[in-house]
Design a protein around this motif. Structure first.
Motif, PDB file in Angstrom:
ATOM      1  N   LYS A 114     -10.675   9.301  -3.245  1.00 30.67           N
ATOM      2  CA  LYS A 114      -9.753   9.007  -1.980  1.00 30.67           C
ATOM      3  C   LYS A 114      -9.732   7.356  -1.789  1.00 30.67           C
ATOM      4  O   LYS A 114     -10.878   6.663  -1.508  1.00 30.67           O
ATOM      5  CB  LYS A 114     -10.631   9.178  -0.719  1.00 30.67           C
ATOM      6  N   SER A 165       9.033   9.312   5.204  1.00 29.29           N
ATOM      7  CA  SER A 165       9.286  10.298   6.114  1.00 29.29           C
ATOM      8  C   SER A 165      10.498  10.665   6.432  1.00 29.29           C
ATOM      9  O   SER A 165      10.955  11.823   6.507  1.00 29.29           O
ATOM     10  CB  SER A 165       8.572   9.642   7.556  1.00 29.29           C
ATOM     11  N   ASP A 191      -2.447  11.518  -6.866  1.00 26.56           N
ATOM     12  CA  ASP A 191      -2.119  10.556  -6.121  1.00 26.56           C
ATOM     13  C   ASP A 191      -0.672  10.212  -6.439  1.00 26.56           C
ATOM     14  O   ASP A 191       0.138   9.202  -6.111  1.00 26.56           O
ATOM     15  CB  ASP A 191      -2.985   9.160  -6.275  1.00 26.56           C
ATOM     16  N   GLY A 195       0.698  15.005  -4.151  1.00 23.81           N
ATOM     17  CA  GLY A 195      -0.188  14.481  -2.996  1.00 23.81           C
ATOM     18  C   GLY A 195       1.033  13.992  -2.082  1.00 23.81           C
ATOM     19  O   GLY A 195       0.800  14.034  -0.797  1.00 23.81           O
ATOM     20  N   LYS A 198       2.673  16.680  -0.264  1.00 22.79           N
ATOM     21  CA  LYS A 198       1.729  17.383   0.846  1.00 22.79           C
ATOM     22  C   LYS A 198       1.710  16.478   1.909  1.00 22.79           C
ATOM     23  O   LYS A 198       1.621  16.835   3.182  1.00 22.79           O
ATOM     24  CB  LYS A 198       0.330  17.648   0.302  1.00 22.79           C
ATOM     25  N   THR A 199       1.357  15.111   1.885  1.00 25.94           N
ATOM     26  CA  THR A 199       1.279  14.258   3.083  1.00 25.94           C
ATOM     27  C   THR A 199       2.517  14.121   3.825  1.00 25.94           C
ATOM     28  O   THR A 199       2.364  14.140   5.097  1.00 25.94           O
ATOM     29  CB  THR A 199       1.027  12.819   2.384  1.00 25.94           C
ATOM     30  N   TYR A 200       3.689  14.240   3.248  1.00 25.44           N
ATOM     31  CA  TYR A 200       4.976  14.122   3.804  1.00 25.44           C
ATOM     32  C   TYR A 200       5.752  15.360   4.311  1.00 25.44           C
ATOM     33  O   TYR A 200       6.817  15.534   4.791  1.00 25.44           O
ATOM     34  CB  TYR A 200       5.931  12.990   3.283  1.00 25.44           C
ATOM     35  N   ASP A 248       6.277   3.365   2.220  1.00 26.06           N
ATOM     36  CA  ASP A 248       5.050   4.583   2.320  1.00 26.06           C
ATOM     37  C   ASP A 248       4.579   4.599   3.696  1.00 26.06           C
ATOM     38  O   ASP A 248       3.406   4.006   3.814  1.00 26.06           O
ATOM     39  CB  ASP A 248       4.317   4.161   1.163  1.00 26.06           C
ATOM     40  N   ARG A 250       3.218   6.475   5.750  1.00 25.43           N
ATOM     41  CA  ARG A 250       1.981   6.911   5.788  1.00 25.43           C
ATOM     42  C   ARG A 250       0.897   6.656   5.140  1.00 25.43           C
ATOM     43  O   ARG A 250      -0.180   7.331   5.205  1.00 25.43           O
ATOM     44  CB  ARG A 250       2.248   8.564   5.961  1.00 25.43           C
ATOM     45  N   PHE A 252       0.068   6.751   1.921  1.00 23.43           N
ATOM     46  CA  PHE A 252      -0.286   7.517   0.916  1.00 23.43           C
ATOM     47  C   PHE A 252      -0.901   7.227  -0.256  1.00 23.43           C
ATOM     48  O   PHE A 252      -1.920   7.281  -0.972  1.00 23.43           O
ATOM     49  CB  PHE A 252       0.683   8.705   0.684  1.00 23.43           C
TER      50      PHE A 252
END
Length: 320
Positions: A114, A165, A191, A195, A198-200, A248, A250, A252
């Motif tokens: 991470k 987003s 990454d 990913g 999933k994050t967005y 980006d 968020r 990520f």
């Protein structure tokens, strides 16, 4: 980092593994400008290294020319294939320094899964961890060569997205609008695309994602063959093709801030290196990188000459 390009003619040959087998002296006719006054590196024999892609070749040359202006004799061993080789060269003492990326060190070399979202905290974590490896990270630049999605001006006017987003929201309201051109590696990396989705909260159908080589992505996005393409944020083609990069929002993607990494024993012997490189690193940002990279990748200029011209333009060194 992640990109590959052929070695330029005349660059060094590298043996299997990380061993450096050849190199050539830098012979630039340079003297101190705003850095290197008093030639604090006079008498030093220093070796600079880099990875093999355009940005790294430029950064390696920048470091080497700065050392020359400060009085050092410099051996050019830039252009090592892959990420590990140049790092191991500095770690072993076969080379004295090179520019590295914080995210690459944290994830690839130091084995963390991470990233740390804050750029300065990410640099500090890498700095602290690598001291045990005989490597000293000098202060980082804001140059952040990370992943992003970009689109052409026509699609930007049509869809108006500025953040990932907003891309995710568009993928829900108009699923056919969000088509992606990406590398195979990005399509499968944690990454990368999985990913990011999933994050967005994206769920893109496979038919909306086309895998291709890096260079083709830029031309396809510029033509509008896909709405969005995976890009590297410091790539010169972003500026030359007038692409719009999505924020980006968020946080990520990992931070890949470039910073000088110096063999600690070398730095102890020649502490003036810090004062020579700090002002240069502070000037490096994504806009500068895009401009310099484009001179090579778009205009066909030599990376070493691009580095020299920039150092002279900024007043860091003087020619003659």
């Amino acid at each position: 980092m992640r990109r590959r390009c052929p070695l330029l003619a005349g660059m060094l040959a590298v043996a299997t593994g990380c061993g450096l087998t050849s190199g050539s002296p830098m012979v630039d006719d340079v003297r101190p400008g705003s850095i290197g006054r008093g030639e604090p590196l006079k008498g030093a024999d220093l070796t600079v290294t880099s990875k093999e892609f355009t940005e790294q070749l430029i950064l390696g040359a920048i470091m080497g020319i700065a050392f020359e202006a400060a009085g050092a004799h410099v051996l050019d061993r830039t252009g090592i294939q892959g990420s590990v080789g140049s790092r191991e060269a500095v770690k072993s003492g076969e080379a004295d320094g090179g520019f590295e990326y914080t995210g690459t060190a944290w994830i690839t070399y130091l084995g963390h899964s991470k990233p740390i979202p804050d750029p300065q905290q990410q640099w500090q974590a890498v700095h602290d961890a690598d001291l045990a490896n005989g490597l000293t990270w000098l202060p980082p630049s804001t140059l952040n060569n990370t992943y992003a999605l970009a689109m052409n001006q026509a699609n930007f006017k049509k869809y108006g997205t500025r953040t990932l987003s907003e891309v995710a929201a568009l993928s829900k309201s108009d699923p056919a609008a969000v088509t992606l051109c990406v590398e195979g590696e990005f399509a499968n990396r944690a990454d990368g695309l999985p990913g990011m989705e999933k994050t967005y909260g994206m769920d893109l159908p496979e038919r909306n994602v086309t895998q291709m080589d890096t260079g083709i992505i830029y031309t396809q996005v510029a033509k509008g063959s896909c709405t969005y393409g995976e890009v590297f944020t410091t790539d010169g083609r972003i500026k030359s093709m007038n692409l719009v990069v999505m924020e980006d929002d968020r946080k990520f993607f990992p931070n890949y801030n470039a910073a000088p990494v110096i063999n600690t024993k070398t730095l102890e012997e020649w502490p003036a290196i810090t004062g020579i490189l700090d002002p240069i690193t502070a000037k490096l940002n994504n806009s500068v990188a895009q401009t310099l990279n484009a001179k090579v990748d778009v205009d066909g200029a030599d990376p070493h000459q691009v580095a020299l011209d920039w150092l002279v333009e900024e007043g860091f060194v003087k020619e003659g």
